[in-house]
Design a protein around this motif. Sequence first.
Motif, mmCIF file in Angstrom:
data_model
loop_
_atom_site.group_PDB
_atom_site.id
_atom_site.type_symbol
_atom_site.label_atom_id
_atom_site.label_comp_id
_atom_site.label_asym_id
_atom_site.label_seq_id
_atom_site.Cartn_x
_atom_site.Cartn_y
_atom_site.Cartn_z
ATOM 1 N N LEU A 136 0.831 -1.200 0.000
ATOM 2 C CA LEU A 136 0.000 0.000 0.000
ATOM 3 C C LEU A 136 0.872 1.259 0.000
ATOM 4 O O LEU A 136 0.603 2.207 -0.744
ATOM 5 C CB LEU A 136 -0.937 -0.005 1.209
ATOM 6 C CG LEU A 136 -1.936 1.147 1.291
ATOM 7 C CD1 LEU A 136 -2.883 1.118 0.109
ATOM 8 C CD2 LEU A 136 -2.702 1.079 2.600
ATOM 9 N N VAL A 137 1.907 1.259 0.818
ATOM 10 C CA VAL A 137 2.831 2.401 0.844
ATOM 11 C C VAL A 137 3.523 2.553 -0.512
ATOM 12 O O VAL A 137 3.635 3.666 -1.046
ATOM 13 C CB VAL A 137 3.867 2.250 1.992
ATOM 14 C CG1 VAL A 137 4.979 3.264 1.868
ATOM 15 C CG2 VAL A 137 3.178 2.363 3.343
ATOM 16 N N CYS A 138 3.977 1.440 -1.071
ATOM 17 C CA CYS A 138 4.633 1.486 -2.392
ATOM 18 C C CYS A 138 3.675 2.022 -3.454
ATOM 19 O O CYS A 138 4.068 2.834 -4.298
ATOM 20 C CB CYS A 138 5.145 0.113 -2.790
ATOM 21 S SG CYS A 138 6.590 -0.416 -1.869
ATOM 22 N N ALA A 139 2.423 1.562 -3.422
ATOM 23 C CA ALA A 139 1.429 2.047 -4.385
ATOM 24 C C ALA A 139 1.241 3.557 -4.230
ATOM 25 O O ALA A 139 1.173 4.289 -5.230
ATOM 26 C CB ALA A 139 0.099 1.322 -4.194
ATOM 27 N N LEU A 163 -0.955 -1.916 -5.886
ATOM 28 C CA LEU A 163 -2.337 -1.857 -5.415
ATOM 29 C C LEU A 163 -3.042 -3.198 -5.612
ATOM 30 O O LEU A 163 -3.828 -3.620 -4.755
ATOM 31 C CB LEU A 163 -3.073 -0.750 -6.168
ATOM 32 C CG LEU A 163 -4.183 -0.019 -5.460
ATOM 33 C CD1 LEU A 163 -3.705 0.534 -4.127
ATOM 34 C CD2 LEU A 163 -4.713 1.091 -6.331
ATOM 35 N N LEU A 164 -2.747 -3.860 -6.694
ATOM 36 C CA LEU A 164 -3.301 -5.201 -6.926
ATOM 37 C C LEU A 164 -2.850 -6.156 -5.830
ATOM 38 O O LEU A 164 -3.644 -6.965 -5.340
ATOM 39 C CB LEU A 164 -2.849 -5.706 -8.301
ATOM 40 C CG LEU A 164 -3.379 -7.059 -8.729
ATOM 41 C CD1 LEU A 164 -4.869 -6.967 -9.028
ATOM 42 C CD2 LEU A 164 -2.618 -7.560 -9.932
ATOM 43 N N PHE A 165 -1.586 -6.042 -5.412
ATOM 44 C CA PHE A 165 -1.073 -6.901 -4.346
ATOM 45 C C PHE A 165 -1.721 -6.590 -2.999
ATOM 46 O O PHE A 165 -1.791 -7.451 -2.136
ATOM 47 C CB PHE A 165 0.444 -6.778 -4.221
ATOM 48 C CG PHE A 165 1.196 -7.451 -5.331
ATOM 49 C CD1 PHE A 165 0.650 -8.489 -6.051
ATOM 50 C CD2 PHE A 165 2.481 -7.044 -5.643
ATOM 51 C CE1 PHE A 165 1.347 -9.113 -7.059
ATOM 52 C CE2 PHE A 165 3.191 -7.663 -6.645
ATOM 53 C CZ PHE A 165 2.626 -8.706 -7.366
ATOM 54 N N VAL A 166 -2.194 -5.370 -2.811
ATOM 55 C CA VAL A 166 -2.848 -5.020 -1.554
ATOM 56 C C VAL A 166 -4.233 -5.655 -1.475
ATOM 57 O O VAL A 166 -4.597 -6.241 -0.460
ATOM 58 C CB VAL A 166 -2.975 -3.479 -1.408
ATOM 59 C CG1 VAL A 166 -3.860 -3.118 -0.235
ATOM 60 C CG2 VAL A 166 -1.609 -2.850 -1.265
ATOM 61 N N PHE A 167 -5.000 -5.567 -2.558
ATOM 62 C CA PHE A 167 -6.403 -5.954 -2.497
ATOM 63 C C PHE A 167 -6.732 -7.317 -3.102
ATOM 64 O O PHE A 167 -7.713 -7.923 -2.716
ATOM 65 C CB PHE A 167 -7.267 -4.893 -3.181
ATOM 66 C CG PHE A 167 -7.215 -3.584 -2.463
ATOM 67 C CD1 PHE A 167 -7.799 -3.434 -1.220
ATOM 68 C CD2 PHE A 167 -6.559 -2.502 -3.018
ATOM 69 C CE1 PHE A 167 -7.753 -2.233 -0.545
ATOM 70 C CE2 PHE A 167 -6.497 -1.290 -2.353
ATOM 71 C CZ PHE A 167 -7.095 -1.158 -1.112
#
Length: 172
Positions: A94-97, A147-151
């Motif tokens: 999330l931070v990276c996104a 963002l894909l990796f977050v959700f």
Amino acid sequence: MLKTLERMLRWSAGLMAAMALFGIMWLTLVDVTGRRFFNHSVPGGLEITEILMVIVIFGALPMVSWRNEHVVFDSLDGFIPDWLRSIQIRLVNLVCAGVFGFLAYLMTTRAVRFEEYGDTTVYLQLAIAPVAWMMALFLLLTALVHLLFVFVVVPVPTPHHPPAVVGERTPS
């Protein structure tokens, strides 16, 4: 669906980065050969190399993020329980996104300014705005991957974190 996304990334960002690197290789060969044997270098070779390096670096960002091959700090991983590691992975993504999204925004504002002022390279007079727009696009694509990796997807452990090693050490 994930295989399709990976294939799209490979054939867009990955292929562009590979072609740019191949172009740098040939440009360097021709430039050095021309200087050595004909006492002439490639006109604007430095500017072309700089633009191609931007394509290599920014084009590789989405692929590096997708494959989870970035630099990691894993000194504390042996002390973090598995349930917390899942939260940590999502929080880091999330931070990276957010960071990549903000950088994409900054690059779009810079690209607009380059277009307004008509900025070009010094020797070849190539427009700089398309390069800045491309950088912004790759940054946005990288933000979307994170963002894909977050959700949607939790990244598969990398060679840095093989499943057999994760959680093996326990604090004593």
